[in-house]
Design a protein around this motif. Structure first.
Motif, PDB file in Angstrom:
ATOM      1  N   LEU A   1      22.574  16.992 -17.131  1.00  0.00           N
ATOM      2  CA  LEU A   1      23.644  17.902 -16.717  1.00  0.00           C
ATOM      3  C   LEU A   1      23.427  19.339 -17.201  1.00  0.00           C
ATOM      4  O   LEU A   1      24.163  20.234 -16.809  1.00  0.00           O
ATOM      5  N   ARG A   2      22.395  19.549 -17.982  1.00  0.00           N
ATOM      6  CA  ARG A   2      22.151  20.885 -18.515  1.00  0.00           C
ATOM      7  C   ARG A   2      21.840  21.870 -17.387  1.00  0.00           C
ATOM      8  O   ARG A   2      20.947  21.649 -16.577  1.00  0.00           O
ATOM      9  N   GLY A   3      22.626  22.949 -17.294  1.00  0.00           N
ATOM     10  CA  GLY A   3      22.407  23.965 -16.272  1.00  0.00           C
ATOM     11  C   GLY A   3      22.969  23.617 -14.903  1.00  0.00           C
ATOM     12  O   GLY A   3      22.780  24.369 -13.949  1.00  0.00           O
ATOM     13  N   VAL A   4      23.679  22.506 -14.787  1.00  0.00           N
ATOM     14  CA  VAL A   4      24.221  22.048 -13.497  1.00  0.00           C
ATOM     15  C   VAL A   4      25.626  22.613 -13.302  1.00  0.00           C
ATOM     16  O   VAL A   4      26.437  22.637 -14.227  1.00  0.00           O
ATOM     17  N   ARG A   5      25.916  23.056 -12.082  1.00  0.00           N
ATOM     18  CA  ARG A   5      27.250  23.556 -11.764  1.00  0.00           C
ATOM     19  C   ARG A   5      28.003  22.658 -10.779  1.00  0.00           C
ATOM     20  O   ARG A   5      29.224  22.685 -10.722  1.00  0.00           O
TER      21      ARG A   5
ATOM     22  N   ASP B   1      31.875   2.364 -15.196  1.00  0.00           N
ATOM     23  CA  ASP B   1      31.368   2.234 -16.556  1.00  0.00           C
ATOM     24  C   ASP B   1      30.677   3.539 -16.956  1.00  0.00           C
ATOM     25  O   ASP B   1      29.682   3.930 -16.348  1.00  0.00           O
ATOM     26  N   GLY B   2      31.225   4.203 -17.926  1.00  0.00           N
ATOM     27  CA  GLY B   2      30.630   5.457 -18.387  1.00  0.00           C
ATOM     28  C   GLY B   2      31.234   6.704 -17.778  1.00  0.00           C
ATOM     29  O   GLY B   2      30.827   7.814 -18.135  1.00  0.00           O
ATOM     30  N   ILE B   3      32.201   6.577 -16.861  1.00  0.00           N
ATOM     31  CA  ILE B   3      32.713   7.763 -16.169  1.00  0.00           C
ATOM     32  C   ILE B   3      33.422   8.722 -17.123  1.00  0.00           C
ATOM     33  O   ILE B   3      33.302   9.945 -17.001  1.00  0.00           O
ATOM     34  N   ASP B   4      34.143   8.200 -18.121  1.00  0.00           N
ATOM     35  CA  ASP B   4      34.838   9.101 -19.054  1.00  0.00           C
ATOM     36  C   ASP B   4      33.840   9.934 -19.846  1.00  0.00           C
ATOM     37  O   ASP B   4      34.034  11.150 -20.029  1.00  0.00           O
ATOM     38  N   ALA B   5      32.766   9.308 -20.300  1.00  0.00           N
ATOM     39  CA  ALA B   5      31.731  10.044 -21.042  1.00  0.00           C
ATOM     40  C   ALA B   5      31.022  11.035 -20.125  1.00  0.00           C
ATOM     41  O   ALA B   5      30.665  12.143 -20.547  1.00  0.00           O
ATOM     42  N   PHE B   6      30.818  10.650 -18.854  1.00  0.00           N
ATOM     43  CA  PHE B   6      30.160  11.556 -17.910  1.00  0.00           C
ATOM     44  C   PHE B   6      31.015  12.806 -17.697  1.00  0.00           C
ATOM     45  O   PHE B   6      30.501  13.931 -17.700  1.00  0.00           O
ATOM     46  N   ILE B   7      32.314  12.612 -17.522  1.00  0.00           N
ATOM     47  CA  ILE B   7      33.205  13.750 -17.312  1.00  0.00           C
ATOM     48  C   ILE B   7      33.217  14.656 -18.533  1.00  0.00           C
ATOM     49  O   ILE B   7      33.130  15.890 -18.415  1.00  0.00           O
ATOM     50  N   LYS B   8      33.317  14.081 -19.707  1.00  0.00           N
ATOM     51  CA  LYS B   8      33.335  14.876 -20.942  1.00  0.00           C
ATOM     52  C   LYS B   8      32.057  15.700 -21.075  1.00  0.00           C
ATOM     53  O   LYS B   8      32.101  16.895 -21.403  1.00  0.00           O
ATOM     54  N   THR B   9      30.926  15.077 -20.786  1.00  0.00           N
ATOM     55  CA  THR B   9      29.645  15.789 -20.891  1.00  0.00           C
ATOM     56  C   THR B   9      29.536  16.861 -19.814  1.00  0.00           C
ATOM     57  O   THR B   9      29.027  17.957 -20.069  1.00  0.00           O
ATOM     58  N   ALA B  10      30.007  16.549 -18.612  1.00  0.00           N
ATOM     59  CA  ALA B  10      29.960  17.518 -17.517  1.00  0.00           C
ATOM     60  C   ALA B  10      30.808  18.739 -17.819  1.00  0.00           C
ATOM     61  O   ALA B  10      30.398  19.882 -17.573  1.00  0.00           O
ATOM     62  N   GLU B  11      31.996  18.529 -18.359  1.00  0.00           N
ATOM     63  CA  GLU B  11      32.862  19.653 -18.707  1.00  0.00           C
ATOM     64  C   GLU B  11      32.215  20.520 -19.787  1.00  0.00           C
ATOM     65  O   GLU B  11      32.250  21.759 -19.704  1.00  0.00           O
TER      66      GLU B  11
ATOM     67  N   ALA C   1      29.087  20.872 -20.297  1.00  0.00           N
ATOM     68  CA  ALA C   1      27.886  21.518 -19.748  1.00  0.00           C
ATOM     69  C   ALA C   1      28.218  22.663 -18.795  1.00  0.00           C
ATOM     70  O   ALA C   1      27.321  23.394 -18.375  1.00  0.00           O
ATOM     71  N   GLY C   2      29.494  22.811 -18.432  1.00  0.00           N
ATOM     72  CA  GLY C   2      29.888  23.887 -17.527  1.00  0.00           C
ATOM     73  C   GLY C   2      29.900  23.498 -16.059  1.00  0.00           C
ATOM     74  O   GLY C   2      29.920  24.373 -15.175  1.00  0.00           O
ATOM     75  N   VAL C   3      29.887  22.205 -15.760  1.00  0.00           N
ATOM     76  CA  VAL C   3      30.001  21.758 -14.368  1.00  0.00           C
ATOM     77  C   VAL C   3      31.357  22.196 -13.820  1.00  0.00           C
ATOM     78  O   VAL C   3      32.386  22.096 -14.502  1.00  0.00           O
ATOM     79  N   GLU C   4      31.350  22.686 -12.593  1.00  0.00           N
ATOM     80  CA  GLU C   4      32.569  23.225 -11.992  1.00  0.00           C
ATOM     81  C   GLU C   4      33.133  22.350 -10.877  1.00  0.00           C
ATOM     82  O   GLU C   4      34.338  22.390 -10.615  1.00  0.00           O
TER      83      GLU C   4
ATOM     84  N   ALA D   1      39.801   8.897 -12.809  1.00  0.00           N
ATOM     85  CA  ALA D   1      39.272   9.592 -13.985  1.00  0.00           C
ATOM     86  C   ALA D   1      38.959  11.044 -13.665  1.00  0.00           C
ATOM     87  O   ALA D   1      39.269  11.953 -14.455  1.00  0.00           O
ATOM     88  N   LEU D   2      38.343  11.293 -12.509  1.00  0.00           N
ATOM     89  CA  LEU D   2      38.022  12.665 -12.120  1.00  0.00           C
ATOM     90  C   LEU D   2      39.286  13.485 -11.871  1.00  0.00           C
ATOM     91  O   LEU D   2      39.361  14.664 -12.242  1.00  0.00           O
ATOM     92  N   ALA D   3      40.292  12.868 -11.247  1.00  0.00           N
ATOM     93  CA  ALA D   3      41.536  13.583 -10.946  1.00  0.00           C
ATOM     94  C   ALA D   3      42.263  14.000 -12.216  1.00  0.00           C
ATOM     95  O   ALA D   3      43.017  14.990 -12.212  1.00  0.00           O
ATOM     96  N   SER D   4      42.037  13.279 -13.296  1.00  0.00           N
ATOM     97  CA  SER D   4      42.682  13.599 -14.572  1.00  0.00           C
ATOM     98  C   SER D   4      41.888  14.611 -15.384  1.00  0.00           C
ATOM     99  O   SER D   4      42.330  15.016 -16.466  1.00  0.00           O
ATOM    100  N   SER D   5      40.728  15.011 -14.882  1.00  0.00           N
ATOM    101  CA  SER D   5      39.866  15.941 -15.616  1.00  0.00           C
ATOM    102  C   SER D   5      40.171  17.386 -15.231  1.00  0.00           C
ATOM    103  O   SER D   5      41.030  17.658 -14.387  1.00  0.00           O
ATOM    104  N   ASP D   6      39.442  18.298 -15.846  1.00  0.00           N
ATOM    105  CA  ASP D   6      39.577  19.724 -15.515  1.00  0.00           C
ATOM    106  C   ASP D   6      38.608  20.158 -14.424  1.00  0.00           C
ATOM    107  O   ASP D   6      38.542  21.342 -14.083  1.00  0.00           O
ATOM    108  N   LEU D   7      37.840  19.222 -13.866  1.00  0.00           N
ATOM    109  CA  LEU D   7      36.851  19.539 -12.839  1.00  0.00           C
ATOM    110  C   LEU D   7      37.512  19.648 -11.470  1.00  0.00           C
ATOM    111  O   LEU D   7      38.444  18.900 -11.153  1.00  0.00           O
ATOM    112  N   THR D   8      37.028  20.566 -10.654  1.00  0.00           N
ATOM    113  CA  THR D   8      37.415  20.583  -9.247  1.00  0.00           C
ATOM    114  C   THR D   8      36.679  19.437  -8.555  1.00  0.00           C
ATOM    115  O   THR D   8      35.466  19.284  -8.704  1.00  0.00           O
ATOM    116  N   CYS D   9      37.408  18.620  -7.805  1.00  0.00           N
ATOM    117  CA  CYS D   9      36.813  17.412  -7.231  1.00  0.00           C
ATOM    118  C   CYS D   9      37.062  17.329  -5.730  1.00  0.00           C
ATOM    119  O   CYS D   9      38.152  17.655  -5.250  1.00  0.00           O
TER     120      CYS D   9
END
Length: 280
Positions: free
Chosen positions: A60-64, A73-83, A85-88, A118-126
């Protein structure tokens, strides 16, 4: 700006990679087995297991933006890491089944629904892409047709709206590179409803040979399907097809309504994939 494509070995993922790369957009193709990926020259490949959080930070490094296949399985950790890393923006390849009654407990629908929630509860635009049946599901008949065996179905008149994977790729690319679909939840279908019997008639015409359809009981179908998938999944599919036999399939959004271009037909898909149904 780099776009991460998960599920990069899949038909849709591959098509999205080629389209974005051809448009000059930086793409990173990810797979649990990156050495097995076939991508255009210049496309970066990376290892990613969606249920393996230790692979998230590097990929996820450098990914927008991310084109994401659903894996609860793992979606919560993926979202946390994405946020972090600056994923938008995340475009999720979900399923129309998340809209069905009882989706929370259905073994098929809940898989995508948990990721959506999980995505809808995050700060990411989905953006949630919710395709109905894939035209490529017909490949499940390939062995039997290739061996001139009858197609046994409990619900041959289940009415569905198969979508071509290339249509789905076109829509995914618009969601990733344009602005018209960003942040939306979109149910996707092909432009034509077809029963299983009608799909087989199309294949029969394309292949220029008869395909025998034999109706079997629900119990017989469940027993057969449970040999190659978990029993709850087989039961879920049969329940879906039973319901689809009682009403015509609804046409939702297509490439025509979303992109202004005609949707590819099941007939086109059958012609393009005719070789898969030949005897082996």
């Amino acid at each position: 700006m780099t776009i991460l494509i998960t599920g990069a070995r899949g038909r849709v993922g591959q098509a999205v990679i080629y389209r974005l790369h051809s448009a000059g957009i930086s793409v990173r193709a990810a797979s649990a087995n990156p050495a097995e990926l076939t991508v255009p020259a210049g496309v970066e490949v990376a290892e990613l297991g969606l249920n393996r959080p230790e692979t998230f930070e590097a990929v996820l490094r450098g990914v927008r933006q991310v084109f994401l296949y659903p894996e609860p399985d793992g979606i919560d950790a993926f979202i946390k890491t994405a946020e972090a890393a600056g994923v938008e923006h995340v475009v999720l390849l979900s399923s129309s089944s998340v809209l069905d009654p009882g989706a929370e407990t259905d073994p098929l629908a809940s898989h995508s629904l948990k990721v959506e929630q999980a995505l809808a509860s995050s700060d990411l635009t989905c953006t949630f892409l919710r395709p109905d049946a894939f035209a490529s599901n017909a490949l499940g008949w390939a062995y039997f047709i290739g061996q001139n065996l009858p197609i046994q179905l409990a619900y041959p008149d289940a009415d569905i709206t198969p979508i071509h994977s290339e249509d789905l790729a076109d829509i995914a690319v618009e969601a990733l590179s344009g602005g018209s679909l960003k942040g939306r939840s979109i149910t996707l279908t092909g432009a034509q409803s077809l029963t299983f019997r009608e799909q087989l008639a199309v294949l029969s015409e394309v292949l220029e040979r008869d395909i025998l359809v034999v109706k079997i009981t629900h119990a017989e179908a469940e027993q057969q399907m449970s040999q190659y998938m978990p029993a709850p999944m087989a039961a879920s599919l049969l329940a879906l097809w039973s319901a689809a036999s009682a009403r015509p399939a609804a046409i939702a959004d297509t490439t025509q309504t979303l992109l202004g271009k005609p949707a590819r037909s099941f007939q086109q898909w059958a012609r393009e994939n005719a070789a898969a149904f030949t005897q082996r």
